[in-house]
Design a protein around this motif. Sequence first.
Motif, PDB file in Angstrom:
ATOM      1  N   ALA A 188      -1.727  23.910   0.692  1.00  0.00           N
ATOM      2  CA  ALA A 188      -2.368  23.059   1.697  1.00  0.00           C
ATOM      3  C   ALA A 188      -3.132  21.902   1.054  1.00  0.00           C
ATOM      4  CB  ALA A 188      -3.295  23.885   2.575  1.00  0.00           C
ATOM      5  N   GLY A 189      -3.829  22.174  -0.038  1.00  0.00           N
ATOM      6  CA  GLY A 189      -4.583  21.117  -0.709  1.00  0.00           C
ATOM      7  C   GLY A 189      -3.669  20.007  -1.187  1.00  0.00           C
ATOM      8  N   LYS A 190      -2.563  20.379  -1.807  1.00  0.00           N
ATOM      9  CA  LYS A 190      -1.622  19.358  -2.280  1.00  0.00           C
ATOM     10  C   LYS A 190      -1.019  18.598  -1.105  1.00  0.00           C
ATOM     11  CE  LYS A 190       2.130  18.159  -5.227  1.00  0.00           C
ATOM     12  NZ  LYS A 190       3.127  18.505  -6.194  1.00  0.00           N
TER      13      LYS A 190
ATOM     14  N   ALA B 170      -6.773  16.331 -10.301  1.00  0.00           N
ATOM     15  CA  ALA B 170      -5.855  17.247 -10.979  1.00  0.00           C
ATOM     16  C   ALA B 170      -4.448  17.133 -10.394  1.00  0.00           C
ATOM     17  CB  ALA B 170      -6.367  18.680 -10.861  1.00  0.00           C
ATOM     18  N   VAL B 171      -4.345  16.997  -9.084  1.00  0.00           N
ATOM     19  CA  VAL B 171      -3.029  16.839  -8.450  1.00  0.00           C
ATOM     20  C   VAL B 171      -2.379  15.540  -8.927  1.00  0.00           C
ATOM     21  CG1 VAL B 171      -1.808  16.505  -6.259  1.00  0.00           C
ATOM     22  CG2 VAL B 171      -3.591  18.246  -6.434  1.00  0.00           C
ATOM     23  N   PHE B 172      -3.150  14.460  -9.004  1.00  0.00           N
ATOM     24  CA  PHE B 172      -2.603  13.189  -9.487  1.00  0.00           C
ATOM     25  C   PHE B 172      -2.103  13.333 -10.926  1.00  0.00           C
ATOM     26  CE2 PHE B 172      -4.015  11.163  -5.728  1.00  0.00           C
ATOM     27  CZ  PHE B 172      -3.464   9.888  -5.694  1.00  0.00           C
ATOM     28  N   HIS B 173      -2.858  14.041 -11.767  1.00  0.00           N
ATOM     29  CA  HIS B 173      -2.437  14.223 -13.154  1.00  0.00           C
ATOM     30  C   HIS B 173      -1.143  15.033 -13.265  1.00  0.00           C
ATOM     31  CE1 HIS B 173      -6.373  12.730 -14.545  1.00  0.00           C
ATOM     32  NE2 HIS B 173      -5.700  12.473 -15.652  1.00  0.00           N
ATOM     33  N   ARG B 174      -0.909  15.946 -12.327  1.00  0.00           N
ATOM     34  CA  ARG B 174       0.291  16.788 -12.367  1.00  0.00           C
ATOM     35  C   ARG B 174       1.473  16.186 -11.609  1.00  0.00           C
ATOM     36  NH1 ARG B 174      -3.462  20.890 -10.755  1.00  0.00           N
ATOM     37  NH2 ARG B 174      -2.490  20.839  -8.716  1.00  0.00           N
ATOM     38  N   THR B 175       1.264  15.047 -10.935  1.00  0.00           N
ATOM     39  CA  THR B 175       2.314  14.496 -10.077  1.00  0.00           C
ATOM     40  C   THR B 175       2.617  13.047 -10.468  1.00  0.00           C
ATOM     41  OG1 THR B 175       1.337  15.866  -8.330  1.00  0.00           O
ATOM     42  CG2 THR B 175       3.048  14.295  -7.660  1.00  0.00           C
TER      43      THR B 175
END
Length: 94
Positions: A52-54, A80-85
């Motif tokens: 859900a967060g992503k 963190a999501v930006f760094h992983r995407t």
Amino acid sequence: MDIKHQQGETKGLFFIEQNSEKVGELEYSMAGKERMIISHTEVSDTLKGQGAGKQLVQAAVDYARQHHLKVMPLCPFANAVFHRTPDFNDVWDR
């Protein structure tokens, strides 16, 4: 998941509701007309592990793309999501 959007003049919110209760939200503010700052993301324990967060971050990125905005993910989760995407690099204001 159905993600809704509320927008004020300089602040906004992407959120998920269940039984008329907000169970996930991403808060942002606008810095000028071209920059969105993600300041906070929170998801209820009832949605933990469901991505859900992503999905909330994705909704903000989609909105930014539609409105030709750059995004500053100051929220630790969103950052963190930006760094992983890598797919978000086009809207990422580093």
